[in-house]
Design a protein around this motif. Sequence first.
Motif, PDB file in Angstrom:
ATOM      1  N   VAL A   4       0.839  -1.206   0.000  1.00 24.49           N
ATOM      2  CA  VAL A   4       0.000   0.000   0.000  1.00 24.49           C
ATOM      3  C   VAL A   4       0.875   1.258   0.000  1.00 24.49           C
ATOM      4  CG1 VAL A   4      -1.847   1.215   1.221  1.00 24.49           C
ATOM      5  CG2 VAL A   4      -1.612  -1.267   1.503  1.00 24.49           C
ATOM      6  N   ALA A   5       0.718   2.114  -1.000  1.00 24.67           N
ATOM      7  CA  ALA A   5       1.459   3.386  -1.021  1.00 24.67           C
ATOM      8  C   ALA A   5       0.589   4.462  -0.378  1.00 24.67           C
ATOM      9  CB  ALA A   5       1.803   3.775  -2.458  1.00 24.67           C
ATOM     10  N   LEU A   6       1.108   5.029   0.716  1.00 27.97           N
ATOM     11  CA  LEU A   6       0.366   6.091   1.415  1.00 27.97           C
ATOM     12  C   LEU A   6       1.061   7.431   1.172  1.00 27.97           C
ATOM     13  CD1 LEU A   6      -0.308   4.520   4.944  1.00 27.97           C
ATOM     14  CD2 LEU A   6      -1.890   4.694   3.021  1.00 27.97           C
ATOM     15  N   PRO A   7       0.290   8.508   1.031  1.00 29.18           N
ATOM     16  CA  PRO A   7       0.918   9.819   0.812  1.00 29.18           C
ATOM     17  C   PRO A   7       1.507  10.359   2.114  1.00 29.18           C
ATOM     18  CG  PRO A   7      -1.475  10.040   0.939  1.00 29.18           C
ATOM     19  CD  PRO A   7      -1.180   8.574   1.078  1.00 29.18           C
ATOM     20  N   LYS A   8       2.808  10.617   2.089  1.00 26.14           N
ATOM     21  CA  LYS A   8       3.504  11.122   3.275  1.00 26.14           C
ATOM     22  C   LYS A   8       2.902  12.469   3.684  1.00 26.14           C
ATOM     23  CE  LYS A   8       7.935  11.282   2.421  1.00 26.14           C
ATOM     24  NZ  LYS A   8       9.365  11.282   2.358  1.00 26.14           N
ATOM     25  N   GLY A   9       2.692  12.681   4.976  1.00 26.74           N
ATOM     26  CA  GLY A   9       2.172  13.983   5.421  1.00 26.74           C
ATOM     27  C   GLY A   9       0.859  13.841   6.165  1.00 26.74           C
ATOM     28  N   ARG A  10       0.210  14.977   6.344  1.00 25.66           N
ATOM     29  CA  ARG A  10      -0.995  15.028   7.172  1.00 25.66           C
ATOM     30  C   ARG A  10      -2.110  14.141   6.626  1.00 25.66           C
ATOM     31  NH1 ARG A  10      -4.670  19.251   7.875  1.00 25.66           N
ATOM     32  NH2 ARG A  10      -3.711  20.220   6.063  1.00 25.66           N
ATOM     33  N   LEU A  11      -2.326  14.205   5.315  1.00 26.57           N
ATOM     34  CA  LEU A  11      -3.378  13.378   4.713  1.00 26.57           C
ATOM     35  C   LEU A  11      -3.068  11.893   4.937  1.00 26.57           C
ATOM     36  CD1 LEU A  11      -5.909  12.941   2.950  1.00 26.57           C
ATOM     37  CD2 LEU A  11      -4.410  12.972   0.956  1.00 26.57           C
ATOM     38  N   GLY A  12      -1.775  11.533   4.757  1.00 25.43           N
ATOM     39  CA  GLY A  12      -1.368  10.141   4.906  1.00 25.43           C
ATOM     40  C   GLY A  12      -1.663   9.603   6.293  1.00 25.43           C
ATOM     41  N   GLU A  13      -1.448  10.443   7.296  1.00 26.51           N
ATOM     42  CA  GLU A  13      -1.714   9.993   8.676  1.00 26.51           C
ATOM     43  C   GLU A  13      -3.194   9.690   8.872  1.00 26.51           C
ATOM     44  OE1 GLU A  13       0.267  12.851  11.201  1.00 26.51           O
ATOM     45  OE2 GLU A  13       2.133  12.386  10.136  1.00 26.51           O
ATOM     46  N   LYS A  14      -4.046  10.551   8.305  1.00 26.20           N
ATOM     47  CA  LYS A  14      -5.498  10.320   8.405  1.00 26.20           C
ATOM     48  C   LYS A  14      -5.888   9.072   7.622  1.00 26.20           C
ATOM     49  CE  LYS A  14      -7.118  15.079   8.517  1.00 26.20           C
ATOM     50  NZ  LYS A  14      -7.819  16.020   7.652  1.00 26.20           N
ATOM     51  N   TYR A  47       2.916  -1.200   4.262  1.00 22.03           N
ATOM     52  CA  TYR A  47       2.718   0.211   3.905  1.00 22.03           C
ATOM     53  C   TYR A  47       4.032   0.869   3.524  1.00 22.03           C
ATOM     54  CZ  TYR A  47      -1.802  -0.248   6.276  1.00 22.03           C
ATOM     55  OH  TYR A  47      -3.064  -0.640   6.636  1.00 22.03           O
ATOM     56  N   PHE A  48       4.007   1.775   2.531  1.00 23.37           N
ATOM     57  CA  PHE A  48       5.179   2.635   2.232  1.00 23.37           C
ATOM     58  C   PHE A  48       4.711   4.073   2.323  1.00 23.37           C
ATOM     59  CE2 PHE A  48       5.089  -0.043  -1.828  1.00 23.37           C
ATOM     60  CZ  PHE A  48       5.532  -1.191  -1.200  1.00 23.37           C
ATOM     61  N   TRP A  49       5.561   4.933   2.844  1.00 24.33           N
ATOM     62  CA  TRP A  49       5.301   6.378   2.786  1.00 24.33           C
ATOM     63  C   TRP A  49       5.922   6.912   1.514  1.00 24.33           C
ATOM     64  CZ3 TRP A  49       1.582   7.749   5.644  1.00 24.33           C
ATOM     65  CH2 TRP A  49       1.458   7.378   6.976  1.00 24.33           C
ATOM     66  N   ILE A  84     -11.030   3.285  -7.375  1.00 28.12           N
ATOM     67  CA  ILE A  84     -12.194   2.500  -6.948  1.00 28.12           C
ATOM     68  C   ILE A  84     -13.003   3.079  -5.799  1.00 28.12           C
ATOM     69  CG2 ILE A  84     -11.293   0.314  -7.891  1.00 28.12           C
ATOM     70  CD1 ILE A  84     -10.746  -0.542  -4.989  1.00 28.12           C
ATOM     71  N   LEU A  85     -12.442   4.071  -5.092  1.00 29.00           N
ATOM     72  CA  LEU A  85     -13.233   4.597  -3.966  1.00 29.00           C
ATOM     73  C   LEU A  85     -12.849   6.039  -3.654  1.00 29.00           C
ATOM     74  CD1 LEU A  85     -15.256   3.794  -1.645  1.00 29.00           C
ATOM     75  CD2 LEU A  85     -13.250   3.130  -0.300  1.00 29.00           C
ATOM     76  N   ASP A  86     -13.882   6.855  -3.414  1.00 34.93           N
ATOM     77  CA  ASP A  86     -13.663   8.226  -2.948  1.00 34.93           C
ATOM     78  C   ASP A  86     -13.629   8.160  -1.421  1.00 34.93           C
ATOM     79  OD1 ASP A  86     -13.782  10.861  -2.190  1.00 34.93           O
ATOM     80  OD2 ASP A  86     -15.334  11.416  -3.633  1.00 34.93           O
ATOM     81  N   LEU A  87     -12.488   8.510  -0.816  1.00 37.74           N
ATOM     82  CA  LEU A  87     -12.362   8.383   0.641  1.00 37.74           C
ATOM     83  C   LEU A  87     -12.982   9.563   1.382  1.00 37.74           C
ATOM     84  CD1 LEU A  87      -8.772   6.875   0.966  1.00 37.74           C
ATOM     85  CD2 LEU A  87     -10.950   5.695   1.022  1.00 37.74           C
ATOM     86  N   ASN A  88     -13.445  10.552   0.608  1.00 36.25           N
ATOM     87  CA  ASN A  88     -14.171  11.669   1.203  1.00 36.25           C
ATOM     88  C   ASN A  88     -13.329  12.403   2.250  1.00 36.25           C
ATOM     89  OD1 ASN A  88     -16.485  13.168   1.149  1.00 36.25           O
ATOM     90  ND2 ASN A  88     -17.524  11.973   2.735  1.00 36.25           N
ATOM     91  N   MET A  89     -12.015  12.436   2.057  1.00 36.35           N
ATOM     92  CA  MET A  89     -11.132  13.217   2.939  1.00 36.35           C
ATOM     93  C   MET A  89     -10.127  13.959   2.070  1.00 36.35           C
ATOM     94  SD  MET A  89      -8.579  10.418   4.630  1.00 36.35           S
ATOM     95  CE  MET A  89      -9.711   9.785   5.799  1.00 36.35           C
ATOM     96  N   GLY A  90      -9.372  14.867   2.687  1.00 32.18           N
ATOM     97  CA  GLY A  90      -8.444  15.679   1.901  1.00 32.18           C
ATOM     98  C   GLY A  90      -9.213  16.529   0.904  1.00 32.18           C
ATOM     99  N   LYS A  91     -10.383  17.000   1.353  1.00 32.20           N
ATOM    100  CA  LYS A  91     -11.238  17.720   0.416  1.00 32.20           C
ATOM    101  C   LYS A  91     -10.751  19.143   0.160  1.00 32.20           C
ATOM    102  CE  LYS A  91     -15.757  15.746   0.835  1.00 32.20           C
ATOM    103  NZ  LYS A  91     -17.049  16.034   1.417  1.00 32.20           N
ATOM    104  N   CYS A  92     -10.704  19.520  -1.101  1.00 30.31           N
ATOM    105  CA  CYS A  92     -10.343  20.874  -1.489  1.00 30.31           C
ATOM    106  C   CYS A  92     -10.860  21.070  -2.915  1.00 30.31           C
ATOM    107  CB  CYS A  92      -8.827  21.062  -1.411  1.00 30.31           C
ATOM    108  SG  CYS A  92      -7.889  19.802  -2.275  1.00 30.31           S
TER     109      CYS A  92
END
Length: 209
Positions: A4-14, A47-49, A84-92
């Motif tokens: 799983v590739a996660l985006p490093k930073g605040r969004l990634g933590e959530k 997981y990878f950051w 495949i899915l809108d996580l409904n976070m990191g909205k802008c």
Amino acid sequence: MINVALPKGRLGEKVYKMFAEAGYECPSILENNRKLIFENREKNVRYFWVKPSDVSIYVERGAADIGVCGKDILLEYEPDIYEILDLNMGKCRMAVASKKDFYDNTEKTLRVATKFANIAKKHYASKCRNIDIIKLNGSIELAPILDLSDVIVDIVETGTTLKENDLEVIETIVPISARLIVNKSSFKFKTEEIEKIAQGLKEQVELND
Ligand code: PRP
């Protein structure tokens, strides 16, 4: 193992929190160190950051089976993946902004500063507007202030950066949020595991709604 590739930073933590609540926790990820890879063998997940704008590269090329990245990145780079899915976070939103006194003289080529050249080109092509793209890598808001550009195309989240630099949104291009993306061949060969994770995340999205 699902990578799983996660985006490093605040969004990634959530996003990690959402995976953990869906049953894919990996406690070592919360240790305060510079490690980039964490795995939970029992849950079969690793997981990878990754830099947020690189997530889709890892997923498209199969270094990660799944990942989470902003819709802005998907629209800009158009990677060959499944969304495949809108996580409904990191909205802008992706928006056009300018100085408050900006007047658009349509007889002139519009100078557009942005990190998102593809999104900006498509937006103005749909309006048959001639533009000159000025590709920048950050602090985009400086461009109209220093008369490097007439407008910017950029992410607006709270609007604070624009406000503090006396700029304003003149047009919203598209709403943005974080998406779960999947490598095409992983989806074929690890269907069951990936669908299970997606289902777990979907339940979390619905709970948070
Ligand atoms: C992003 C974006 C805006 C800012 C918008 O920049 O490019 O500058 O966030 O957020 P706001 O509406 O809540 O103020 P980022 O922090 O990614 O840095 P950058 O200048 O390197 O693009």
